[in-house]
Design a protein around this motif. Structure first.
Motif, PDB file in Angstrom:
ATOM      1  N   ILE A 233       1.577 -14.861   8.758  1.00  0.00           N
ATOM      2  CA  ILE A 233       1.921 -13.907   7.708  1.00  0.00           C
ATOM      3  C   ILE A 233       1.576 -12.503   8.188  1.00  0.00           C
ATOM      4  N   GLY A 234       2.550 -11.609   8.108  1.00  0.00           N
ATOM      5  CA  GLY A 234       2.351 -10.256   8.605  1.00  0.00           C
ATOM      6  C   GLY A 234       2.013  -9.265   7.518  1.00  0.00           C
ATOM      7  N   ALA A 235       2.533  -9.484   6.302  1.00  0.00           N
ATOM      8  CA  ALA A 235       2.290  -8.528   5.234  1.00  0.00           C
ATOM      9  C   ALA A 235       2.580  -9.155   3.878  1.00  0.00           C
ATOM     10  N   ILE A 236       1.843  -8.686   2.876  1.00  0.00           N
ATOM     11  CA  ILE A 236       2.124  -8.994   1.479  1.00  0.00           C
ATOM     12  C   ILE A 236       2.273  -7.661   0.756  1.00  0.00           C
ATOM     13  N   ALA A 237       3.349  -7.509   0.012  1.00  0.00           N
ATOM     14  CA  ALA A 237       3.574  -6.263  -0.722  1.00  0.00           C
ATOM     15  C   ALA A 237       3.993  -6.602  -2.143  1.00  0.00           C
ATOM     16  N   SER A 244       1.805   5.342  -4.874  1.00  0.00           N
ATOM     17  CA  SER A 244       0.779   5.576  -3.861  1.00  0.00           C
ATOM     18  C   SER A 244       1.380   5.716  -2.463  1.00  0.00           C
ATOM     19  N   ILE A 245       2.520   5.065  -2.208  1.00  0.00           N
ATOM     20  CA  ILE A 245       3.214   5.267  -0.930  1.00  0.00           C
ATOM     21  C   ILE A 245       3.633   6.728  -0.816  1.00  0.00           C
ATOM     22  N   TYR A 246       4.204   7.253  -1.889  1.00  0.00           N
ATOM     23  CA  TYR A 246       4.637   8.661  -1.904  1.00  0.00           C
ATOM     24  C   TYR A 246       3.445   9.592  -1.689  1.00  0.00           C
ATOM     25  N   GLN A 247       2.326   9.288  -2.345  1.00  0.00           N
ATOM     26  CA  GLN A 247       1.131  10.122  -2.212  1.00  0.00           C
ATOM     27  C   GLN A 247       0.575  10.074  -0.792  1.00  0.00           C
ATOM     28  N   ALA A 248       0.554   8.876  -0.185  1.00  0.00           N
ATOM     29  CA  ALA A 248       0.024   8.727   1.175  1.00  0.00           C
ATOM     30  C   ALA A 248       0.846   9.539   2.172  1.00  0.00           C
ATOM     31  N   VAL A 249       2.166   9.516   1.993  1.00  0.00           N
ATOM     32  CA  VAL A 249       3.039  10.302   2.871  1.00  0.00           C
ATOM     33  C   VAL A 249       2.746  11.783   2.709  1.00  0.00           C
ATOM     34  N   ASN A 250       2.603  12.230   1.470  1.00  0.00           N
ATOM     35  CA  ASN A 250       2.317  13.644   1.212  1.00  0.00           C
ATOM     36  C   ASN A 250       0.962  14.069   1.772  1.00  0.00           C
ATOM     37  N   LEU A 253      -1.235  10.699   5.644  1.00  0.00           N
ATOM     38  CA  LEU A 253      -2.036   9.559   6.097  1.00  0.00           C
ATOM     39  C   LEU A 253      -1.184   8.576   6.881  1.00  0.00           C
ATOM     40  N   LYS A 254      -1.817   7.934   7.875  1.00  0.00           N
ATOM     41  CA  LYS A 254      -1.102   6.970   8.709  1.00  0.00           C
ATOM     42  C   LYS A 254      -2.010   5.793   9.022  1.00  0.00           C
ATOM     43  N   GLY A 255      -1.382   4.718   9.483  1.00  0.00           N
ATOM     44  CA  GLY A 255      -2.136   3.554   9.936  1.00  0.00           C
ATOM     45  C   GLY A 255      -3.004   2.955   8.845  1.00  0.00           C
ATOM     46  N   GLU A 256      -4.214   2.505   9.237  1.00  0.00           N
ATOM     47  CA  GLU A 256      -5.112   1.821   8.307  1.00  0.00           C
ATOM     48  C   GLU A 256      -5.521   2.727   7.145  1.00  0.00           C
ATOM     49  N   ALA A 257      -5.680   4.027   7.413  1.00  0.00           N
ATOM     50  CA  ALA A 257      -6.062   4.966   6.347  1.00  0.00           C
ATOM     51  C   ALA A 257      -4.997   5.011   5.258  1.00  0.00           C
ATOM     52  N   ALA A 258      -3.728   4.957   5.666  1.00  0.00           N
ATOM     53  CA  ALA A 258      -2.643   4.982   4.678  1.00  0.00           C
ATOM     54  C   ALA A 258      -2.629   3.700   3.855  1.00  0.00           C
ATOM     55  N   VAL A 259      -2.841   2.557   4.516  1.00  0.00           N
ATOM     56  CA  VAL A 259      -2.843   1.266   3.803  1.00  0.00           C
ATOM     57  C   VAL A 259      -3.988   1.224   2.794  1.00  0.00           C
ATOM     58  N   GLU A 260      -5.174   1.654   3.224  1.00  0.00           N
ATOM     59  CA  GLU A 260      -6.330   1.653   2.330  1.00  0.00           C
ATOM     60  C   GLU A 260      -6.096   2.590   1.136  1.00  0.00           C
ATOM     61  N   PHE A 261      -5.517   3.751   1.403  1.00  0.00           N
ATOM     62  CA  PHE A 261      -5.235   4.700   0.329  1.00  0.00           C
ATOM     63  C   PHE A 261      -4.265   4.097  -0.682  1.00  0.00           C
ATOM     64  N   MET A 262      -3.210   3.450  -0.173  1.00  0.00           N
ATOM     65  CA  MET A 262      -2.218   2.866  -1.080  1.00  0.00           C
ATOM     66  C   MET A 262      -2.824   1.769  -1.939  1.00  0.00           C
ATOM     67  N   ALA A 263      -3.710   0.960  -1.350  1.00  0.00           N
ATOM     68  CA  ALA A 263      -4.340  -0.118  -2.114  1.00  0.00           C
ATOM     69  C   ALA A 263      -5.247   0.445  -3.210  1.00  0.00           C
TER      70      ALA A 263
END
Length: 421
Positions: A233-237, A244-250, A253-263
């Protein structure tokens, strides 16, 4: 330029998948300065060629320019016989070790091709050497799919993208992508509607399916000690991520920091109506692969039966939830060729370079799979091999590092291979 100088120059250029233009320009610049013909196709793959004796066997050398990681700076450190980073990101030895080795070989051939004392590379005592540096291997392999195969004359190919010196891998498992999706018809507010039993949360439901689908090794050959079929399993969404995806892009943020922020910033005040689980399936046995997919289909069918149409107060309501799977081929099976010409050449070269050659199959995807199912300019099937020219550890992680001595030895092995050819 020396090998390590070329390698360090390339790894310092960030080149995540589909953002390889700067490293492509540097490759062409180095080759052009040496008088080697190099160019790009419309997709952005880079090609090079050093012409040799048309009566001698030629070969194509291939490696990919992209790396796992983002466009942050690559700060390299050399210590204890290794090249690594400051642990803030991946090194990119996968596959800039292969790219740099090919460039160094082309430079050496070009430098010695007109020298009477140039050894095997003197007076063009070699066949034509072609090179391809591809984009987007790590993500979707769109680069290799867009290679202009009809412009390539070589029949034999060395893909320099294995993680251990001496690996000579002549076949490999196919690679499928499988996505499970769940949709529910009744969403709502997590406070106001939480007591309504019809409003099932897709994020919770996807976990039911994931818990039933196998993970890891599905079929193992006890005789060869090789994995035959596996699933990962590669990902669960699930819903609630949109904002939060929109906010992370703004936030940049990238990589693990972006994933943690979105969660941490996902919306928890909604009852989710969609969820997805994404898998990879690798297999060198089509029957075992079909059995695995059938097992997953049964899990999906049982789920849909459980949450099928219901009756309430005389009305037929739609299913409380519905799941589907989508399967698509990412890589075809890379079958071993009956032609053992490259194996025989490698054995001789390994003896001269004092390399422990390991001829085997492998359970990972590589561009060999695509080459093996394509034809050259003369309509002949390509015959590729995946070759290791260095010991690379912890690939795809911030702990990635390359053993310098193994790398130098691997490049000598590559030279001996071309001499034997």
């Amino acid at each position: 330029m020396e090998l390590l100088e070329i390698f360090k120059t390339l790894v310092k250029i960030p080149s995540p998948s589909m953002e390889e233009e700067n490293v492509a320009k540097k490759i062409i610049e180095i080759l052009d300065n040496a008088g080697i013909n190099a160019w790009q196709d419309d997709f952005g793959n880079v090609y090079a060629k050093v012409k040799g004796d048309k009566n001698k066997p030629g070969i194509l050398l291939s490696a990919h320019m992209d790396v796992v990681g983002d466009d942050r700076a690559v700060n390299i450190v050399e210590k204890d016989g290794f090249i690594e980073t400051d642990k803030t990101r991946t090194l990119g030895a996968d596959d800039k070790a292969g790219v740099a080795a090919i460039i160094k070989l082309l430079l050496d051939i070009k430098e010695n091709s007109n020298k009477p004392d140039g050894g095997a590379f003197g007076k063009k005592d070699f066949g034509t050497i072609e090179a391809v540096f591809t984009k987007d291997e790590e993500n979707s392999m769109s680069g290799i799919h867009n290679v202009e195969f009809g412009r390539l004359n070589s029949e034999y190919i060395l893909v320099l993208d294995s993680d251990k010196l001496g690996n000579f891998e002549v076949s490999g498992a196919g690679y499928l992508k499988l996505t499970v999706s769940i949709k529910t018809p009744f969403g709502g507010h997590s406070g106001l509607d939480i007591a309504d039993s019809k409003r099932l949360n897709a994020a919770k439901l996807i976990s039911e399916i994931v818990s039933k689908i196998p993970q890891g090794v599905y079929k193992f050959d006890n005789k060869t000690k090789k994995v035959i079929t596996s699933i990962n399993i590669g990902a669960i969404a699930a819903g609630g991520l949109e904002n939060s995806i929109y906010q992370a892009v703004n936030e940049g943020l990238k990589g693990e920091a972006a994933v943690e922020f979105m969660a941490e910033n996902a919306m928890s005040n909604i009852i989710n109506t969609s969820a997805f689980a994404h898998y990879s399936i690798r297999s060198s046995d089509n029957r075992a692969q079909e059995e695995l997919i059938s097992e997953i289909e049964e899990i999906i069918n049982n789920f849909n039966e459980r949450y099928g149409e219901i009756e309430e107060e005389g009305f037929n309501l739609p299913a409380l939830a519905h799941a589907e799977i989508k399967v698509e081929e990412h890589l075809p099976v890379f079958e071993k060729s009956d032609d053992e010409f490259l194996i025989n050449i490698a054995k001789k070269a390994a003896d001269k370079a004092n390399i422990n050659l390991k001829v085997s199959s492998f359970h990972a995807g590589a561009e060999t799979h695509i080459y093996a199912n394509r034809k050259n300019a003369s309509g002949k099937n390509f015959k590729p091999v995946l070759m290791g020219i260095a010991d690379v550890f912890n690939m795809h992680s911030a702990d990635e590092k390359i053993d310098i001595q193994s790398y130098k030895k691997g490049c000598e092995f590559l030279k001996e291979f071309l001499k034997e050819l």
